[in-house]
Design a protein around this motif. Structure first.
Motif, PDB file in Angstrom:
ATOM      1  N   SER A  79       0.825  -1.206   0.000  1.00 20.91           N
ATOM      2  CA  SER A  79       0.000   0.000   0.000  1.00 20.91           C
ATOM      3  C   SER A  79       0.861   1.260   0.000  1.00 20.91           C
ATOM      4  O   SER A  79       0.563   2.243  -0.684  1.00 20.91           O
ATOM      5  N   THR A  80       1.953   1.230   0.761  1.00 23.21           N
ATOM      6  CA  THR A  80       2.875   2.373   0.778  1.00 23.21           C
ATOM      7  C   THR A  80       3.550   2.546  -0.578  1.00 23.21           C
ATOM      8  O   THR A  80       3.710   3.666  -1.077  1.00 23.21           O
ATOM      9  N   LEU A  81       3.959   1.425  -1.190  1.00 23.59           N
ATOM     10  CA  LEU A  81       4.594   1.473  -2.510  1.00 23.59           C
ATOM     11  C   LEU A  81       3.656   2.077  -3.554  1.00 23.59           C
ATOM     12  O   LEU A  81       4.048   2.946  -4.337  1.00 23.59           O
ATOM     13  N   VAL A  82       2.406   1.633  -3.555  1.00 20.22           N
ATOM     14  CA  VAL A  82       1.433   2.161  -4.517  1.00 20.22           C
ATOM     15  C   VAL A  82       1.181   3.637  -4.268  1.00 20.22           C
ATOM     16  O   VAL A  82       1.042   4.435  -5.201  1.00 20.22           O
ATOM     17  N   GLY A  83       1.126   4.022  -2.994  1.00 17.17           N
ATOM     18  CA  GLY A  83       0.920   5.433  -2.674  1.00 17.17           C
ATOM     19  C   GLY A  83       2.039   6.324  -3.176  1.00 17.17           C
ATOM     20  O   GLY A  83       1.820   7.499  -3.483  1.00 17.17           O
ATOM     21  N   ARG A  84       3.247   5.762  -3.318  1.00 13.11           N
ATOM     22  CA  ARG A  84       4.394   6.569  -3.738  1.00 13.11           C
ATOM     23  C   ARG A  84       4.580   6.595  -5.256  1.00 13.11           C
ATOM     24  O   ARG A  84       4.943   7.624  -5.822  1.00 13.11           O
ATOM     25  N   VAL A  85       4.363   5.449  -5.935  1.00 14.00           N
ATOM     26  CA  VAL A  85       4.681   5.400  -7.370  1.00 14.00           C
ATOM     27  C   VAL A  85       3.474   5.105  -8.252  1.00 14.00           C
ATOM     28  O   VAL A  85       3.591   5.143  -9.477  1.00 14.00           O
ATOM     29  N   PHE A 125       3.578 -11.532  -5.331  1.00 11.35           N
ATOM     30  CA  PHE A 125       2.210 -11.958  -5.599  1.00 11.35           C
ATOM     31  C   PHE A 125       1.212 -11.229  -4.706  1.00 11.35           C
ATOM     32  O   PHE A 125       0.121 -10.866  -5.149  1.00 11.35           O
ATOM     33  N   ALA A 126       1.570 -11.030  -3.452  1.00 14.74           N
ATOM     34  CA  ALA A 126       0.686 -10.270  -2.569  1.00 14.74           C
ATOM     35  C   ALA A 126       0.487  -8.858  -3.110  1.00 14.74           C
ATOM     36  O   ALA A 126      -0.633  -8.344  -3.146  1.00 14.74           O
ATOM     37  N   GLY A 127       1.590  -8.235  -3.532  1.00 14.79           N
ATOM     38  CA  GLY A 127       1.496  -6.871  -4.034  1.00 14.79           C
ATOM     39  C   GLY A 127       0.670  -6.757  -5.295  1.00 14.79           C
ATOM     40  O   GLY A 127      -0.195  -5.876  -5.407  1.00 14.79           O
ATOM     41  N   THR A 128       0.910  -7.640  -6.254  1.00 11.14           N
ATOM     42  CA  THR A 128       0.149  -7.556  -7.505  1.00 11.14           C
ATOM     43  C   THR A 128      -1.327  -7.861  -7.273  1.00 11.14           C
ATOM     44  O   THR A 128      -2.204  -7.228  -7.885  1.00 11.14           O
ATOM     45  N   ALA A 129      -1.617  -8.827  -6.385  1.00  4.52           N
ATOM     46  CA  ALA A 129      -3.018  -9.129  -6.083  1.00  4.52           C
ATOM     47  C   ALA A 129      -3.709  -7.927  -5.447  1.00  4.52           C
ATOM     48  O   ALA A 129      -4.847  -7.581  -5.795  1.00  4.52           O
ATOM     49  N   MET A 130      -3.040  -7.262  -4.509  1.00  3.84           N
ATOM     50  CA  MET A 130      -3.612  -6.072  -3.875  1.00  3.84           C
ATOM     51  C   MET A 130      -3.887  -4.979  -4.898  1.00  3.84           C
ATOM     52  O   MET A 130      -4.941  -4.326  -4.873  1.00  3.84           O
ATOM     53  N   ILE A 131      -2.947  -4.777  -5.804  1.00  2.00           N
ATOM     54  CA  ILE A 131      -3.091  -3.711  -6.795  1.00  2.00           C
ATOM     55  C   ILE A 131      -4.280  -3.991  -7.707  1.00  2.00           C
ATOM     56  O   ILE A 131      -5.141  -3.129  -7.934  1.00  2.00           O
ATOM     57  N   LYS A 205      -6.005   6.724   2.042  1.00  2.00           N
ATOM     58  CA  LYS A 205      -5.162   6.076   3.043  1.00  2.00           C
ATOM     59  C   LYS A 205      -4.166   5.176   2.333  1.00  2.00           C
ATOM     60  O   LYS A 205      -4.471   4.599   1.306  1.00  2.00           O
ATOM     61  N   VAL A 206      -2.983   5.043   2.894  1.00  2.00           N
ATOM     62  CA  VAL A 206      -2.014   4.130   2.299  1.00  2.00           C
ATOM     63  C   VAL A 206      -1.360   3.218   3.338  1.00  2.00           C
ATOM     64  O   VAL A 206      -0.446   2.500   3.031  1.00  2.00           O
ATOM     65  N   LYS A 207      -1.819   3.251   4.574  1.00  2.00           N
ATOM     66  CA  LYS A 207      -1.245   2.399   5.606  1.00  2.00           C
ATOM     67  C   LYS A 207      -2.242   1.320   5.996  1.00  2.00           C
ATOM     68  O   LYS A 207      -3.429   1.569   6.129  1.00  2.00           O
TER      69      LYS A 207
END
Length: 347
Positions: A79-85, A125-131, A205-207
Motif C-alpha cells: 500500500s505504501t509502494l502504490v501510494g508513492r509510485v 504476488f501479494a502486491g500484484t493481487a492487492m493492486i 489512506k495508504v497504511k
C-alpha cells in the motif's frame, strides 16, 4: 426470452451489465492471467524438482513458510509502494522481481536459496493481487462486485491450472520451466503498461490498519486468515502428498490442477449467489463442503487415483471459491478510497 431481428436470443440485462463491467478492466485480467500462469509453473516445479534433487520434506515444507512470510510482508508494504509510485509502476516492478526470483531459483538449486526466493515471489504476488483487486474494487459497484470478482478469480484459477499442466509436457529436471515462468512474469506487466484504462483516484489512506479492518468486517478478517492457512498448506504440499501416495507425474499435475480448475468453474455461480443474498451465509455453505472434503481425506485415507482426484476437486472448488466472496463482503463495508487497505488485509 427476448429475440433480436436476426432471430437470436438477446442477452439478458444482467449478463449484458456484467459484460459492460468487465470490458474496461480487460487489461487487468490479462495481466493477472499471465502472472498466475507463471505462478502455476513456479508453484509446482519447485516441489517436483526439489523432490528429484533429494530435498527433505522439511525443506519442501519451508518453501510454503517462505512464501507465506513474503506474502504477509507484501500485504503490509504494498500500500505504501502504490501510494508513492502508483498502481501501474508498482505492478510492473513486482512482476519483474518475480521473474528475477524464478531465474534465481534455476541458478541456485539449494533449499535455503529457494526458501528466500520463494518468499520474494510471495511478496510480489501479494502486491500484484492487492493492486489488481483494489483497482477492480474502485471501478465496480457493490451490486455486481461478487460477479466481477468471481470472473477475476475464475480467470486467475484457469491460468494457474494451465501453468500446473505445463509440467506434463516436458522434463522437470531441466531449465525450461524456470525460463518459461520468468517469461510470463515479464509478459504480465505489458497489458497494464500499454492500457489506457483509467487508474483509481489517489488513495485517501495508504497504511494497513488491522484494527480498522476488524471494525470494518470481523467476518472477513477471521475467514481470510483460515482460508489462507488452508490454501497455503494445500498449495505447498499437494504435489508432495500426490507423489507420496504413488501418483505418476501426470497424475501429480492433475492433483494440483483439478482443485484450481474446480474453483474456477464454481466462481460465477458463487459470485452471482453472493450478490443476491447475504455473503456470510454463502461463506458458511462453501466452508461446509471444504470441511467434508478434509474429513474424507483424513478418515478414508484414499490411495487410488480417482478418489484422490475427486476429493481434491471438492476441496478446491470450496476453498478457492471463498476468497472473492470475502473480499466482496469486506469492500461492501469499506470507506471510499480504502480499497488497497481492504485488499491488503484480505491477503
Amino acid at each position: 426470452m427476448a429475440i433480436n431481428q436476426a432471430g437470436w436470443p438477446k442477452p439478458s440485462a444482467e449478463k449484458d451489465h456484467t459484460i459492460r463491467q468487465l470490458l474496461p478492466i480487460t487489461a487487468l485480467l490479462v495481466g493477472s492471467a499471465f502472472l498466475l500462469f507463471a505462478g502455476g509453473i513456479n508453484g509446482l516445479i519447485l516441489p517436483v524438482r526439489g523432490t528429484l534433487e533429494g530435498f527433505s520434506n522439511v525443506s519442501l515444507g519451508l518453501l510454503g513458510t517462505g512464501w507465506a512470510l513474503g506474502y504477509v510482508a507484501g500485504c503490509i508494504m504494498t500500500s505504501t509502494l502504490v501510494g508513492r509510485v502508483g498502481h501501474i509502476r508498482a505492478f510492473g516492478s513486482l512482476a519483474a522481481i518475480a521473474a528475477v526470483s524464478m531465474l534465481g531459483s534455476a541458478i541456485l538449486i539449494t533449499p535455503w536459496a529457494w526458501v528466500v526466493l520463494r518468499g520474494l515471489c510471495g511478496f510480489c504476488f501479494a502486491g500484484t493481487a492487492m493492486i489488481v483487486e483494489s483497482w477492480l474494487s474502485e471501478q465496480t459497484p457493490a451490486q455486481s462486485r461478487g460477479r466481477v470478482f468471481g470472473v477475476y478469480t475464475m480467470v486467475n484459477l484457469g491460468a494457474n491450472t494451465a501453468g500446473y499442466m505445463m509440467l506434463t509436457l516436458g522434463d522437470p529436471s531441466g531449465f525450461f520451466f524456470f525460463a518459461l515462468a520468468a517469461i510470463f512474469y515479464c509478459l504480465a506487466l505489458v497489458p497494464t503498461a500499454l492500457s489506457n484504462t483509467s487508474t483509481p483516484p489517489p488513495m485517501v489512506k495508504v497504511k494497513l490498519n488491522l484494527k480498522a479492518l476488524w471494525r470494518n468486517s470481523p467476518v472477513a478478517v477471521f475467514a481470510v486468515f483460515w482460508v489462507g492457512v488452508s490454501n497455503a498448506a494445500f498449495g505447498t504440499l499437494a504435489a508432495v502428498y500426490a507423489q507420496k501416495v504413488g501418483l505418476v507425474l501426470g497424475a501429480v499435475a492433475l492433483f494440483t490442477a483439478i482443485p484450481i480448475l474446480a474453483g474456477a468453474v464454481i466462481q460465477m455461480p458463487v459470485g452471482l449467489l453472493s450478490d443476491k443474498m447475504d455473503r456470510r451465509k454463502v461463506l458458511v455453505g462453501i466452508a461446509s463442503f471444504a470441511l467434508l472434503a478434509d474429513l474424507a481425506f483424513i478418515l478414508l485415507a484414499p490411495e487410488g487415483r480417482m478418489m484422490n482426484l475427486a476429493l481434491a476437486a471438492l476441496l478446491g472448488g470450496s476453498i478457492f471459491a471463498m476468497y472473492p466472496v470475502i473480499v466482496a463482503h469486506a469492500n461492501d463495508h469499506a470507506e471510499p478510497g480504502s480499497a488497497i487497505q481492504i485488499s491488503g488485509g484480505c491477503c
